[in-house]
Design a protein around this motif. Structure first.
Motif, PDB file in Angstrom:
ATOM      1  N   PHE A   1      -9.176   8.196  15.118  1.00  0.00           N
ATOM      2  CA  PHE A   1      -8.507   6.506  15.527  1.00  0.00           C
ATOM      3  C   PHE A   1      -8.481   5.907  14.127  1.00  0.00           C
ATOM      4  CE2 PHE A   1      -9.280   2.147  16.609  1.00  0.00           C
ATOM      5  CZ  PHE A   1      -7.968   2.207  17.487  1.00  0.00           C
ATOM      6  N   GLN A   2      -9.578   6.009  13.335  1.00  0.00           N
ATOM      7  CA  GLN A   2      -9.478   5.178  12.162  1.00  0.00           C
ATOM      8  C   GLN A   2      -8.457   5.742  11.202  1.00  0.00           C
ATOM      9  OE1 GLN A   2     -13.412   5.495  10.521  1.00  0.00           O
ATOM     10  NE2 GLN A   2     -14.494   4.133  12.136  1.00  0.00           N
ATOM     11  N   ARG A   3      -8.381   7.179  11.251  1.00  0.00           N
ATOM     12  CA  ARG A   3      -7.010   7.735  10.418  1.00  0.00           C
ATOM     13  C   ARG A   3      -5.875   7.242  10.771  1.00  0.00           C
ATOM     14  NH1 ARG A   3      -8.969  13.943   9.104  1.00  0.00           N
ATOM     15  NH2 ARG A   3     -10.764  13.321   8.016  1.00  0.00           N
ATOM     16  N   VAL A   4      -5.530   7.084  12.129  1.00  0.00           N
ATOM     17  CA  VAL A   4      -4.197   6.555  12.711  1.00  0.00           C
ATOM     18  C   VAL A   4      -4.183   5.252  12.352  1.00  0.00           C
ATOM     19  CG1 VAL A   4      -3.160   6.138  14.862  1.00  0.00           C
ATOM     20  CG2 VAL A   4      -4.350   8.309  14.712  1.00  0.00           C
ATOM     21  N   VAL A   5      -5.163   4.366  12.310  1.00  0.00           N
ATOM     22  CA  VAL A   5      -5.026   2.979  12.174  1.00  0.00           C
ATOM     23  C   VAL A   5      -4.661   2.854  10.635  1.00  0.00           C
ATOM     24  CG1 VAL A   5      -6.421   0.739  12.032  1.00  0.00           C
ATOM     25  CG2 VAL A   5      -6.362   2.245  14.090  1.00  0.00           C
TER      26      VAL A   5
ATOM     27  N   GLU B   1       1.838   2.593   6.802  1.00  0.00           N
ATOM     28  CA  GLU B   1       3.390   2.647   6.925  1.00  0.00           C
ATOM     29  C   GLU B   1       4.213   1.370   7.312  1.00  0.00           C
ATOM     30  OE1 GLU B   1       3.853   5.019  10.785  1.00  0.00           O
ATOM     31  OE2 GLU B   1       3.367   6.845   9.729  1.00  0.00           O
ATOM     32  N   ALA B   2       3.593   0.275   7.993  1.00  0.00           N
ATOM     33  CA  ALA B   2       3.970  -0.963   8.212  1.00  0.00           C
ATOM     34  C   ALA B   2       4.182  -1.577   6.857  1.00  0.00           C
ATOM     35  CB  ALA B   2       2.803  -1.869   8.730  1.00  0.00           C
ATOM     36  N   VAL B   3       3.102  -1.337   5.982  1.00  0.00           N
ATOM     37  CA  VAL B   3       3.483  -1.949   4.464  1.00  0.00           C
ATOM     38  C   VAL B   3       4.450  -1.387   3.728  1.00  0.00           C
ATOM     39  CG1 VAL B   3       2.227  -2.081   2.236  1.00  0.00           C
ATOM     40  CG2 VAL B   3       0.642  -2.451   4.087  1.00  0.00           C
TER      41      VAL B   3
ATOM     42  N   LEU C   1       6.977  -0.016   5.091  1.00  0.00           N
ATOM     43  CA  LEU C   1       8.215  -0.408   5.751  1.00  0.00           C
ATOM     44  C   LEU C   1       8.622  -1.965   5.119  1.00  0.00           C
ATOM     45  CD1 LEU C   1      10.492   0.034   7.948  1.00  0.00           C
ATOM     46  CD2 LEU C   1       8.935  -0.970   9.624  1.00  0.00           C
ATOM     47  N   VAL C   2       7.643  -2.684   5.188  1.00  0.00           N
ATOM     48  CA  VAL C   2       7.921  -4.110   4.566  1.00  0.00           C
ATOM     49  C   VAL C   2       8.337  -4.287   3.379  1.00  0.00           C
ATOM     50  CG1 VAL C   2       6.677  -6.520   4.074  1.00  0.00           C
ATOM     51  CG2 VAL C   2       6.366  -5.153   6.373  1.00  0.00           C
ATOM     52  N   ALA C   3       7.804  -3.397   2.680  1.00  0.00           N
ATOM     53  CA  ALA C   3       8.244  -3.083   1.103  1.00  0.00           C
ATOM     54  C   ALA C   3       9.819  -2.796   0.879  1.00  0.00           C
ATOM     55  CB  ALA C   3       6.997  -2.232   0.325  1.00  0.00           C
ATOM     56  N   VAL C   4      10.268  -1.719   1.897  1.00  0.00           N
ATOM     57  CA  VAL C   4      11.396  -1.247   1.891  1.00  0.00           C
ATOM     58  C   VAL C   4      12.292  -2.069   2.184  1.00  0.00           C
ATOM     59  CG1 VAL C   4      13.033   0.566   2.795  1.00  0.00           C
ATOM     60  CG2 VAL C   4      10.750   1.123   1.983  1.00  0.00           C
ATOM     61  N   ALA C   5      11.932  -2.806   3.384  1.00  0.00           N
ATOM     62  CA  ALA C   5      12.968  -4.020   4.041  1.00  0.00           C
ATOM     63  C   ALA C   5      13.062  -5.116   3.066  1.00  0.00           C
ATOM     64  CB  ALA C   5      12.314  -4.483   5.084  1.00  0.00           C
ATOM     65  N   GLY C   6      11.918  -5.604   2.312  1.00  0.00           N
ATOM     66  CA  GLY C   6      12.176  -6.432   1.308  1.00  0.00           C
ATOM     67  C   GLY C   6      12.897  -6.334   0.021  1.00  0.00           C
ATOM     68  N   GLY C   7      12.720  -5.060  -0.193  1.00  0.00           N
ATOM     69  CA  GLY C   7      13.686  -4.247  -1.481  1.00  0.00           C
ATOM     70  C   GLY C   7      15.145  -4.470  -1.035  1.00  0.00           C
ATOM     71  N   GLN C   8      15.371  -3.811   0.213  1.00  0.00           N
ATOM     72  CA  GLN C   8      16.910  -3.828   0.673  1.00  0.00           C
ATOM     73  C   GLN C   8      17.404  -5.417   0.771  1.00  0.00           C
ATOM     74  OE1 GLN C   8      16.765  -1.856   4.377  1.00  0.00           O
ATOM     75  NE2 GLN C   8      16.694   0.141   3.391  1.00  0.00           N
ATOM     76  N   VAL C   9      16.513  -6.276   1.305  1.00  0.00           N
ATOM     77  CA  VAL C   9      17.076  -7.864   1.081  1.00  0.00           C
ATOM     78  C   VAL C   9      17.190  -8.110  -0.296  1.00  0.00           C
ATOM     79  CG1 VAL C   9      16.540 -10.111   1.790  1.00  0.00           C
ATOM     80  CG2 VAL C   9      15.988  -8.207   3.346  1.00  0.00           C
ATOM     81  N   ILE C  10      16.578  -7.943  -1.319  1.00  0.00           N
ATOM     82  CA  ILE C  10      16.316  -8.351  -2.560  1.00  0.00           C
ATOM     83  C   ILE C  10      17.762  -7.819  -3.157  1.00  0.00           C
ATOM     84  CG2 ILE C  10      15.633  -8.279  -4.744  1.00  0.00           C
ATOM     85  CD1 ILE C  10      12.823  -8.749  -3.572  1.00  0.00           C
ATOM     86  N   TYR C  11      17.875  -6.219  -2.949  1.00  0.00           N
ATOM     87  CA  TYR C  11      19.122  -5.687  -3.505  1.00  0.00           C
ATOM     88  C   TYR C  11      20.583  -6.195  -2.867  1.00  0.00           C
ATOM     89  CZ  TYR C  11      22.433  -2.052  -4.299  1.00  0.00           C
ATOM     90  OH  TYR C  11      23.671  -1.295  -4.621  1.00  0.00           O
ATOM     91  N   LEU C  12      20.691  -6.428  -1.687  1.00  0.00           N
ATOM     92  CA  LEU C  12      21.966  -6.904  -1.035  1.00  0.00           C
ATOM     93  C   LEU C  12      22.026  -8.351  -1.645  1.00  0.00           C
ATOM     94  CD1 LEU C  12      21.226  -5.630   2.572  1.00  0.00           C
ATOM     95  CD2 LEU C  12      23.024  -4.892   0.838  1.00  0.00           C
TER      96      LEU C  12
END
Length: 243
Positions: free
Chosen positions: A208-212, A218-220, A222-233
């Motif tokens: 459970f700790q490994r899954v968390v 994955e959330a970090v 995903l946020v980094a990729v989304a932020g990068g896409q927003v800045i690029y666009l």
């Protein structure tokens, strides 16, 4: 007739009450015998982690110059790996004579011997060290639960003058010993089950700790990729506006 029936009912209840009292006295007597006998029993239940190719020995010391029953059991606590390399042997320390040996490949076993003197209970994870042709082991550590109990034989006063009551008492004590040994073996297996449950709980909590952790990672990402896409666009549209 009505008064006669009213008189017989308390009599039947009295007979049942006497029968229940007799049964309670017998049960109480057996319970007292079990309590008295268990006071003279020394034993312990343990679990040990044995590395591959190694052997651990535990000394068993019965009362000096007195015969005693040495009984116990063992159980392999690892359910996900085969118990084939595990071998349990009870040696008499003087001369290293084999008093009992487990069945090859067995995951659990029970032993009971009548002996005197010091003994050694050895648990081996791998082939016999005396066999030079066999490999050292499969490289897997194994956890084994085991229990040892020493029950000294109670000495009678005058065995030659023993009467029928003494023989009945001796048989009753022998049956009580068998019952006590069975109850203690059942308690040992319950302890082994609790040990397995603790291991599985630790494994579940670790998973459970490994899954968390992976979820947070994955959330970090995903946020980094989304932020990068927003800045690029944003930069892309700003450049087109200047053009």
């Amino acid at each position: 007739q009505q008064s006669k029936s009213n008189f017989e009912i308390p009599k039947i209840r009295k007979d049942r009450l006497v029968t229940m009292m007799i049964r309670c006295n017998v049960v109480g007597f057996l319970a007292c015998i079990i309590v008295i006998l268990t006071k003279h029993i020394s034993g312990a239940s343990f679990s040990i982690n044995i590395k591959s190719g190694e052997e651990e020995c535990i000394a068993v010391r019965p009362p000096k110059e007195q015969r005693a029953f040495i009984n116990g059991n063992f159980d392999c606590l690892d359910d996900n790996i085969p118990p084939d390399p595990i071998a349990v042997t009870l040696y008499k320390e003087e001369g290293m004579i084999t008093a009992w040996k487990s069945v090859p490949g067995a995951s659990e076993g029970t032993f009971a011997i009548l002996a005197t003197g010091r003994h050694l209970l050895c648990i081996r994870n791998g082939p016999d060290s005396g066999d030079d042709m066999s490999p050292m082991g499969d490289g897997l550590d194994r956890r084994v639960g085991f229990s040892i109990r020493v029950v000294p034989i109670q000495r009678g006063r005058n065995t030659e003058e023993a009467g029928p009551d003494d023989e009945k008492t001796a048989k009753l004590i022998e049956l009580t010993n068998v019952l006590t040994e069975g109850l203690e073996t059942m308690m040992d297996h319950q302890a082994y089950l609790r040990n397995r449950e603790a291991v599985h709980r630790d494994l579940t909590e670790m998973t459970f700790q490994r899954v968390v952790r992976w979820t947070i990672l994955e959330a970090v990402v995903l946020v980094a990729v989304a932020g990068g896409q927003v800045i690029y666009l944003r930069k892309f549209f700003e450049q087109r506006r200047y053009l």
